[in-house]
Design an enzyme around this catalytic site. Structure first.
Site, PDB file in Angstrom:
ATOM      1  N   ARG A  64      10.616  11.156  -1.246  1.00 45.71           N
ATOM      2  CA  ARG A  64      10.768  12.017  -2.421  1.00 45.71           C
ATOM      3  C   ARG A  64      10.228  13.412  -2.151  1.00 45.71           C
ATOM      4  O   ARG A  64      10.662  14.382  -2.793  1.00 45.71           O
ATOM      5  CB  ARG A  64      10.116  11.380  -3.650  1.00 45.71           C
ATOM      6  CG  ARG A  64      10.901  10.178  -4.160  1.00 45.71           C
ATOM      7  CD  ARG A  64      10.218   9.526  -5.338  1.00 45.71           C
ATOM      8  NE  ARG A  64       8.906   9.031  -5.004  1.00 45.71           N
ATOM      9  CZ  ARG A  64       8.670   7.868  -4.381  1.00 45.71           C
ATOM     10  NH1 ARG A  64       9.675   7.079  -4.068  1.00 45.71           N
ATOM     11  NH2 ARG A  64       7.442   7.494  -4.092  1.00 45.71           N
ATOM     12  N   GLU A 101      -2.898  -0.722   3.130  1.00 47.88           N
ATOM     13  CA  GLU A 101      -3.728  -1.813   2.623  1.00 47.88           C
ATOM     14  C   GLU A 101      -3.694  -2.995   3.602  1.00 47.88           C
ATOM     15  O   GLU A 101      -4.714  -3.584   3.930  1.00 47.88           O
ATOM     16  CB  GLU A 101      -3.201  -2.213   1.248  1.00 47.88           C
ATOM     17  CG  GLU A 101      -4.144  -3.067   0.461  1.00 47.88           C
ATOM     18  CD  GLU A 101      -3.584  -3.354  -0.924  1.00 47.88           C
ATOM     19  OE1 GLU A 101      -2.531  -2.809  -1.280  1.00 47.88           O
ATOM     20  OE2 GLU A 101      -4.217  -4.158  -1.621  1.00 47.88           O
TER      21      GLU A 101
HETATM   22  P1  AMP Z   1      -0.628   7.582  -0.856  1.00 47.90           P
HETATM   23  O1  AMP Z   1      -1.266   6.359  -1.444  1.00 47.90           O
HETATM   24  O2  AMP Z   1      -1.208   8.860  -1.432  1.00 47.90           O
HETATM   25  O3  AMP Z   1      -0.623   7.582   0.639  1.00 47.90           O
HETATM   26  O4  AMP Z   1       0.894   7.551  -1.338  1.00 47.90           O
HETATM   27  C1  AMP Z   1       1.896   7.154  -0.467  1.00 47.90           C
HETATM   28  C2  AMP Z   1       3.270   7.565  -0.930  1.00 47.90           C
HETATM   29  O5  AMP Z   1       3.674   6.656  -1.941  1.00 47.90           O
HETATM   30  C3  AMP Z   1       3.391   8.979  -1.453  1.00 47.90           C
HETATM   31  O6  AMP Z   1       4.435   9.595  -0.722  1.00 47.90           O
HETATM   32  C4  AMP Z   1       3.769   8.824  -2.917  1.00 47.90           C
HETATM   33  O7  AMP Z   1       4.958   9.521  -3.185  1.00 47.90           O
HETATM   34  C5  AMP Z   1       4.022   7.340  -3.108  1.00 47.90           C
HETATM   35  N1  AMP Z   1       3.243   6.753  -4.199  1.00 47.90           N
HETATM   36  C6  AMP Z   1       2.027   6.179  -4.104  1.00 47.90           C
HETATM   37  N2  AMP Z   1       1.626   5.707  -5.284  1.00 47.90           N
HETATM   38  C7  AMP Z   1       2.607   6.012  -6.157  1.00 47.90           C
HETATM   39  C8  AMP Z   1       2.788   5.801  -7.569  1.00 47.90           C
HETATM   40  N3  AMP Z   1       1.866   5.171  -8.330  1.00 47.90           N
HETATM   41  N4  AMP Z   1       3.926   6.251  -8.140  1.00 47.90           N
HETATM   42  C9  AMP Z   1       4.860   6.872  -7.388  1.00 47.90           C
HETATM   43  N5  AMP Z   1       4.763   7.091  -6.081  1.00 47.90           N
HETATM   44  C10 AMP Z   1       3.643   6.678  -5.463  1.00 47.90           C
END
Ligand code: AMP
Length: 176
Positions: A64, A101
């Site tokens: 995205r 995780e």
């Molecule tokens: P992160 O945990 O910050 O490494 O997030 C990893 C990827 O997953 C990022 O590119 C976010 O766009 C997506 N992502 C993580 N958590 C969410 C959430 N609750 N809603 C939408 N996208 C998420």
């Protein structure tokens, strides 16, 4: 419409999807914003307002982040570099692994897409735990590029992802 009410109307379009893609995750779905041309334009304009003028390239994180970074690059006349999951880029790549995780993942950019003369901003839709953005920052630093900052549409503040990031973070919205 003033800037605050246009930000409020954009934010109201973000859809909360419980238990996606797995139980316990409240997924922040930005697709309704993209489906509305006025809202998508407003989003891109507002995210571009937070860009440092000296940035010459934007790095979009799969997937995205690509949608936002490509529109922002066009709007702000900056170059676009895409940071992809393994097996997607055809040329030689720089790579950075990061912990999930369970297990690990990897992010890659094409060798030669970034150099020491570039000043970049990393773009994604949601900052959650920050692991992906941190890996992307390390990857860009490994190309000796100056990372001026991050631009996210939204931050999930309780997860404190920004604490993992060295460069300044700009988010249009912050949710708990
Ligand atoms: P992160 O945990 O910050 O490494 O997030 C990893 C990827 O997953 C990022 O590119 C976010 O766009 C997506 N992502 C993580 N958590 C969410 C959430 N609750 N809603 C939408 N996208 C998420």
């Amino acid at each position: 419409m003033n800037q605050q009410s246009s930000q409020d109307s954009l934010f109201s379009l973000i859809r909360d999807v419980p238990d996606f893609p797995k139980p316990g995750i409240l997924f922040k779905d930005i697709t309704p914003v993209l489906e509305c041309p006025e809202s998508f334009s407003q989003l891109i304009e507002q995210m571009c307002e937070g860009l440092p003028p000296e940035a010459n390239k934007l790095v979009g994180i799969e997937s995205r982040g690509f949608l936002l970074a490509s529109a922002m690059a066009k709007h702000s006349h900056k170059g676009l570099v895409i940071a992809r999951k393994p097996g997607k880029l055809p040329g030689p790549v720089l790579r950075q692994t990061y912990a999930l995780e369970y297990g690990q993942d990897e992010i890659q950019i094409h060798q030669g897409s970034l150099s020491s003369s570039d000043r970049i901003v990393i773009v994604d839709d949601v900052l959650a735990t920050g692991g992906t953005a941190q890996a992307c920052e390390k990857l860009c630093l490994s190309a000796e590029t100056e990372v001026l900052g991050f631009s996210f549409m939204m931050e999930i503040a309780a997860l404190q992802g920004r604490n993992l990031l060295k460069a300044p973070v700009h988010c249009l919205y912050s949710v708990k």
